[in-house]
Each structure stands twice: as C-alpha cells, then as structure tokens.
Motif scaffolding. Structure first.
Motif, PDB file in Angstrom:
ATOM      1  N   ALA A 246       0.833  -1.225  -0.059  1.00  0.00           N
ATOM      2  CA  ALA A 246       0.041  -0.015   0.029  1.00  0.00           C
ATOM      3  C   ALA A 246       0.865   1.339   0.036  1.00  0.00           C
ATOM      4  CB  ALA A 246      -0.988   0.034   1.261  1.00  0.00           C
ATOM      5  N   ALA A 247       0.340   2.579  -0.538  1.00  0.00           N
ATOM      6  CA  ALA A 247       0.887   3.689  -0.286  1.00  0.00           C
ATOM      7  C   ALA A 247       0.236   4.483   0.561  1.00  0.00           C
ATOM      8  CB  ALA A 247       0.883   4.280  -1.701  1.00  0.00           C
ATOM      9  N   VAL A 248       1.250   5.580   1.359  1.00  0.00           N
ATOM     10  CA  VAL A 248       0.694   6.179   2.328  1.00  0.00           C
ATOM     11  C   VAL A 248       0.950   7.796   2.163  1.00  0.00           C
ATOM     12  CG1 VAL A 248       0.898   6.975   4.923  1.00  0.00           C
ATOM     13  CG2 VAL A 248       0.663   4.600   4.211  1.00  0.00           C
ATOM     14  N   LEU A 249       0.190   8.532   1.917  1.00  0.00           N
ATOM     15  CA  LEU A 249       0.479   9.757   1.613  1.00  0.00           C
ATOM     16  C   LEU A 249      -0.006  10.933   2.993  1.00  0.00           C
ATOM     17  CD1 LEU A 249      -0.897  10.093  -1.830  1.00  0.00           C
ATOM     18  CD2 LEU A 249       1.203   9.567  -1.318  1.00  0.00           C
ATOM     19  N   LEU A 250       1.156  11.334   3.484  1.00  0.00           N
ATOM     20  CA  LEU A 250       0.778  12.450   4.680  1.00  0.00           C
ATOM     21  C   LEU A 250       0.867  13.823   4.055  1.00  0.00           C
ATOM     22  CD1 LEU A 250       2.948  10.765   7.572  1.00  0.00           C
ATOM     23  CD2 LEU A 250       0.501  10.495   7.212  1.00  0.00           C
ATOM     24  N   SER A 251      -0.252  14.765   4.296  1.00  0.00           N
ATOM     25  CA  SER A 251      -0.065  16.162   3.706  1.00  0.00           C
ATOM     26  C   SER A 251      -0.925  16.981   4.995  1.00  0.00           C
ATOM     27  CB  SER A 251      -1.150  16.229   2.608  1.00  0.00           C
ATOM     28  OG  SER A 251      -2.515  15.968   2.948  1.00  0.00           O
ATOM     29  N   PHE A 252      -0.004  18.107   4.714  1.00  0.00           N
ATOM     30  CA  PHE A 252      -0.386  19.234   5.883  1.00  0.00           C
ATOM     31  C   PHE A 252      -0.927  20.363   5.089  1.00  0.00           C
ATOM     32  CE2 PHE A 252       2.336  16.188   7.639  1.00  0.00           C
ATOM     33  CZ  PHE A 252       1.820  15.849   8.891  1.00  0.00           C
ATOM     34  N   ASP A 253      -1.792  21.108   5.358  1.00  0.00           N
ATOM     35  CA  ASP A 253      -2.357  22.210   4.814  1.00  0.00           C
ATOM     36  C   ASP A 253      -1.987  23.524   5.649  1.00  0.00           C
ATOM     37  OD1 ASP A 253      -3.314  20.767   2.806  1.00  0.00           O
ATOM     38  OD2 ASP A 253      -5.354  21.546   3.240  1.00  0.00           O
ATOM     39  N   SER A 254      -0.753  24.089   5.459  1.00  0.00           N
ATOM     40  CA  SER A 254      -0.185  25.043   6.303  1.00  0.00           C
ATOM     41  C   SER A 254      -0.816  26.363   6.177  1.00  0.00           C
ATOM     42  CB  SER A 254       1.187  25.087   6.365  1.00  0.00           C
ATOM     43  OG  SER A 254       1.802  23.965   6.639  1.00  0.00           O
ATOM     44  N   ASP A 255      -2.269  26.281   6.673  1.00  0.00           N
ATOM     45  CA  ASP A 255      -3.194  27.750   6.484  1.00  0.00           C
ATOM     46  C   ASP A 255      -2.675  28.761   7.314  1.00  0.00           C
ATOM     47  OD1 ASP A 255      -4.502  26.033   4.710  1.00  0.00           O
ATOM     48  OD2 ASP A 255      -6.163  25.511   5.907  1.00  0.00           O
ATOM     49  N   HIS A 256      -2.371  28.444   8.515  1.00  0.00           N
ATOM     50  CA  HIS A 256      -1.957  29.543   9.575  1.00  0.00           C
ATOM     51  C   HIS A 256      -3.036  30.581   9.771  1.00  0.00           C
ATOM     52  CE1 HIS A 256       1.579  27.037   9.455  1.00  0.00           C
ATOM     53  NE2 HIS A 256       2.115  27.718   8.625  1.00  0.00           N
ATOM     54  N   GLU A 257      -2.784  31.975   9.431  1.00  0.00           N
ATOM     55  CA  GLU A 257      -3.655  33.024   9.593  1.00  0.00           C
ATOM     56  C   GLU A 257      -4.374  33.123   8.481  1.00  0.00           C
ATOM     57  OE1 GLU A 257       0.421  34.068  11.559  1.00  0.00           O
ATOM     58  OE2 GLU A 257      -0.327  33.312   9.759  1.00  0.00           O
ATOM     59  N   THR A 258      -4.334  32.321   7.335  1.00  0.00           N
ATOM     60  CA  THR A 258      -5.143  32.943   5.920  1.00  0.00           C
ATOM     61  C   THR A 258      -6.526  32.736   5.890  1.00  0.00           C
ATOM     62  OG1 THR A 258      -4.364  30.929   4.841  1.00  0.00           O
ATOM     63  CG2 THR A 258      -3.057  32.721   4.512  1.00  0.00           C
ATOM     64  N   PRO A 259      -7.285  31.619   6.641  1.00  0.00           N
ATOM     65  CA  PRO A 259      -8.554  31.360   6.536  1.00  0.00           C
ATOM     66  C   PRO A 259      -9.174  32.572   7.244  1.00  0.00           C
ATOM     67  CG  PRO A 259      -7.667  29.281   7.075  1.00  0.00           C
ATOM     68  CD  PRO A 259      -6.498  30.227   7.218  1.00  0.00           C
ATOM     69  N   SER A 260      -8.684  33.226   8.277  1.00  0.00           N
ATOM     70  CA  SER A 260      -9.122  34.410   9.085  1.00  0.00           C
ATOM     71  C   SER A 260      -9.036  35.643   8.064  1.00  0.00           C
ATOM     72  CB  SER A 260      -8.712  34.550  10.243  1.00  0.00           C
ATOM     73  OG  SER A 260      -8.859  33.441  11.267  1.00  0.00           O
ATOM     74  N   LEU A 261      -7.769  35.890   7.667  1.00  0.00           N
ATOM     75  CA  LEU A 261      -7.468  37.093   6.807  1.00  0.00           C
ATOM     76  C   LEU A 261      -8.491  37.097   5.542  1.00  0.00           C
ATOM     77  CD1 LEU A 261      -3.538  36.932   6.913  1.00  0.00           C
ATOM     78  CD2 LEU A 261      -5.043  38.838   7.906  1.00  0.00           C
ATOM     79  N   ARG A 262      -8.532  35.848   4.941  1.00  0.00           N
ATOM     80  CA  ARG A 262      -9.683  35.795   3.733  1.00  0.00           C
ATOM     81  C   ARG A 262     -10.998  36.382   4.072  1.00  0.00           C
ATOM     82  NH1 ARG A 262     -11.179  30.215   3.378  1.00  0.00           N
ATOM     83  NH2 ARG A 262     -12.381  30.739   5.308  1.00  0.00           N
ATOM     84  N   ASP A 263     -11.315  36.230   5.353  1.00  0.00           N
ATOM     85  CA  ASP A 263     -12.674  36.501   5.560  1.00  0.00           C
ATOM     86  C   ASP A 263     -12.849  38.032   6.200  1.00  0.00           C
ATOM     87  OD1 ASP A 263     -13.720  34.298   4.678  1.00  0.00           O
ATOM     88  OD2 ASP A 263     -13.837  33.130   6.425  1.00  0.00           O
ATOM     89  N   GLY A 264     -11.647  38.755   6.405  1.00  0.00           N
ATOM     90  CA  GLY A 264     -11.677  39.848   7.170  1.00  0.00           C
ATOM     91  C   GLY A 264     -11.591  39.778   8.721  1.00  0.00           C
ATOM     92  N   GLU A 265     -11.261  38.748   9.142  1.00  0.00           N
ATOM     93  CA  GLU A 265     -11.310  38.493  10.631  1.00  0.00           C
ATOM     94  C   GLU A 265      -9.779  38.440  11.095  1.00  0.00           C
ATOM     95  OE1 GLU A 265     -13.105  34.722  11.043  1.00  0.00           O
ATOM     96  OE2 GLU A 265     -15.119  35.531  10.737  1.00  0.00           O
ATOM     97  N   THR A 266      -9.525  40.000  11.526  1.00  0.00           N
ATOM     98  CA  THR A 266      -8.070  40.388  11.745  1.00  0.00           C
ATOM     99  C   THR A 266      -7.707  40.759  13.242  1.00  0.00           C
ATOM    100  OG1 THR A 266      -8.655  42.691  11.353  1.00  0.00           O
ATOM    101  CG2 THR A 266      -7.947  41.214   9.436  1.00  0.00           C
ATOM    102  N   SER A 267      -8.698  40.259  14.197  1.00  0.00           N
ATOM    103  CA  SER A 267      -8.589  40.503  15.552  1.00  0.00           C
ATOM    104  C   SER A 267      -7.108  39.717  15.882  1.00  0.00           C
ATOM    105  CB  SER A 267      -9.634  39.899  16.303  1.00  0.00           C
ATOM    106  OG  SER A 267      -9.801  38.465  16.380  1.00  0.00           O
ATOM    107  N   PRO A 268      -6.552  40.327  17.036  1.00  0.00           N
ATOM    108  CA  PRO A 268      -5.187  39.543  17.404  1.00  0.00           C
ATOM    109  C   PRO A 268      -5.598  38.195  17.924  1.00  0.00           C
ATOM    110  CG  PRO A 268      -5.325  41.768  18.324  1.00  0.00           C
ATOM    111  CD  PRO A 268      -6.493  41.532  17.606  1.00  0.00           C
ATOM    112  N   GLY A 269      -6.683  37.780  18.476  1.00  0.00           N
ATOM    113  CA  GLY A 269      -7.301  36.366  18.816  1.00  0.00           C
ATOM    114  C   GLY A 269      -7.135  35.671  17.775  1.00  0.00           C
ATOM    115  N   ARG A 270      -7.652  35.823  16.584  1.00  0.00           N
ATOM    116  CA  ARG A 270      -7.696  35.134  15.294  1.00  0.00           C
ATOM    117  C   ARG A 270      -6.280  35.005  14.617  1.00  0.00           C
ATOM    118  NH1 ARG A 270     -12.360  32.202  14.153  1.00  0.00           N
ATOM    119  NH2 ARG A 270     -14.159  33.102  14.239  1.00  0.00           N
ATOM    120  N   MET A 271      -5.698  36.017  14.710  1.00  0.00           N
ATOM    121  CA  MET A 271      -4.476  35.727  14.186  1.00  0.00           C
ATOM    122  C   MET A 271      -3.496  34.996  15.187  1.00  0.00           C
ATOM    123  SD  MET A 271      -4.281  37.854  11.363  1.00  0.00           S
ATOM    124  CE  MET A 271      -6.047  37.012  11.358  1.00  0.00           C
TER     125      MET A 271
END
Length: 306
Positions: free
Chosen positions: A42-67
C-alpha cells in the motif's frame, strides 16, 4: 442566466454539469504486485495544509485573537510535525498559501531542506468559487511563483483552498501546467481528471473529509462549530482507514493542518498512527508528487465518457 429550477433543466444541462469535471480511468496497476514502488502492499500519503492565519485573513477577521490561533500553527505546530516526520523517516506534502509563505520566508525552504514536497494552496486561502477565471488564474499564478522562488523548484501539484472547484479551476490548473490535483473526492485511488468527457492528463489524488482533522477537531466560539470527538476516537477511524487501504492494496491519504493537529494531545495520536503504519514493513510512504509521477505512466490508455 438560467433561472429554471433544476427539475426543469433539459438533459443536456444536467448532463453537462455532471460531466464538466469527472473521474476518468483509475491510475493504479491492476496487478497488486506491480502497483507500488518496491513491491509495497500500500501507499501512504501524509499531507499538511499550512493555512496559519489565512482563513481568517480571507474573511477579514483580523483580531489579534484570530491571528494568534493561526500563528500557533507555524510557531508550535510545524516544528512538532517536522520532528515527528523526521523520527518516522516519513516524507510529506505541505500545501501552503502564498501569503503564509511571504509572512515567514524561511518556512518553505525548511520543508524542502527536510525532504518534503511544497505545493500550491491558493494565495490567501481564497474562495475560488467567487472569482472570475482571470482572478483565479492571477492568484494561483502569483502563488506558484512565490513558492517557486522560495523552494527553488516549481510546484507540480495543487490543492485548492477548501477543496473547492469553480467553473474555471480545471482550466486554470491546465494553463499553469500542474501535473496533479488533490482536491476532489470521486474515488479512493488516483485517477485521471476528465473535462467534458475528454482526457486532461492530470492526475487526481483524492481527498476525503473522513481523512481530514478539521471536521473532527475545529473550534469556533461564536458558532456551533465544536470539537465533537476525542482524539483517540479519531485515531481509531484513521487506523481503520489505513487498514482497509492496506487490505485492498490501495492508497491511504491523510490531510491535516498544523494549527489543528499540531497540539500536544493531538500529535500524540498521529505518532500512534505512524507506529501502526510502520508496523507493516511493506508500505510505501511518499509524497503526493512522487505518487503522481509513479502513476502517470497509466495515463497512456485513452478513455472518454458521455
């Protein structure tokens, strides 16, 4: 714009929507003994989506807590993940929005130096279904250029933000010359993407919400989104998914996020999962890019659908 209800559509319309982006031929070898590199079961593929701050930035949610929630992924999650991958000698694929790469110019080179793949994951984790063809092409083109500069090699794969496909996404992927995509869910195993019934030569490495940490472990204090499963119950789901893929001689593909899986109690279950996987001595742990290159030879068979 057609305002007709779907039940009023002529056959050409509903058939056209279904066939716009479709799964073509399976790309795994019919003989299990010849399927994976080194004769692996079998084959095993591990992946990581390094989104960090961007889902919040995309939606204009820029509070320090979100960041800060996003910053945790890069500051605490990524180092732990890289150490775990080093310990288990496991290459992985990291999908990173260009904005994250620009915020931390050392992150992409670190992935590459440690033997991992870096691939495209949008500009700012944008909602591509809201974009025109020109906007989507511009953002993904610029994102590809950023990762190319930082990694020293041009990315060959893409995972769209939120696994969304707009009416233009497949055309954009083809225009930018990607070898594979990892955003769709039409099979458990790699397949070729068809466009309106015609072959594209693009490998699809399917994802699935079952094999993603976000649906189980995300938290938003202002909505009903809450972690509803203890990590050890999630571990059992992922073990079962791996065991089934191993029994069938297929692919076990896993998607995770540093700001989600990177917490201490959660990374423990990933370590236990790797112990379980490594207890099998006939498993090929590889990157999405290497798997795509491996199965690409199966693209020679021409198929169409109608």
């Amino acid at each position: 714009m057609n305002n007709a209800q779907s039940w009023q559509w002529p056959e050409t319309e509903w058939r056209g929507h279904v066939n716009r982006v479709r799964a073509g031929q399976s790309l795994i070898h019919p003989d299990p003994a010849q399927r994976w590199k080194g004769g692996a079961r079998a084959a095993v593929l591990l992946s990581f989506d390094s989104d960090h701050e961007t889902p919040s930035l995309r939606d204009g949610e820029t509070s320090p807590g979100r960041m800060a929630q996003g910053e945790y992924g890069a500051r605490a999650g990524v180092p732990r993940i890289l150490e775990l991958l080093r310990r288990y000698e496991s290459p992985a694929s990291f999908y990173i929005p260009a904005v994250c790469a620009l915020l931390r110019p050392d992150e992409v080179p670190t992935y590459v130096e440690q033997g991992h793949e870096v691939a495209v994951h949008g500009w700012i984790h944008e909602r591509n279904t809201l974009l025109t063809h020109e906007q989507e092409l511009d953002l993904l083109g610029r994102a590809t250029d950023v990762l190319h500069r930082q990694a020293g090699i041009r990315p060959v794969g893409i995972r769209t933000p939120s696994w969304d496909f707009s009416d233009s996404t497949l055309d954009v992927i083809r225009e930018l010359g990607f070898i594979y995509d990892s955003s769709l869910m039409a099979d458990d195993e790699p397949y070729e993407i068809l466009a309106d019934g015609a072959q594209t030569g693009i490998v699809e490495i399917p994802v699935e919400w079952i094999r993603d940490d976000a649906p189980y472990l995300m938290m938003d204090r202002f909505t009903g989104l809450r972690p509803y499963m203890p990590p050890r119950q999630l571990l059992q789901i992922w073990k079962d998914e791996f065991d089934a893929a191993y029994a069938e001689g297929g692919v076990f593909q896993l998607t995770m996020h540093p700001h989600i899986i990177g917490h201490r109690s959660r990374l423990m279950i990933l370590a236990e999962l790797m112990d379980h996987i490594r207890s099998h001595n006939d498993v090929w742990i590889t990157t999405h890019a290497d798997l795509a290159a491996h199965v690409a030879s199966r693209l020679t068979t021409r198929t169409t659908i109608s």
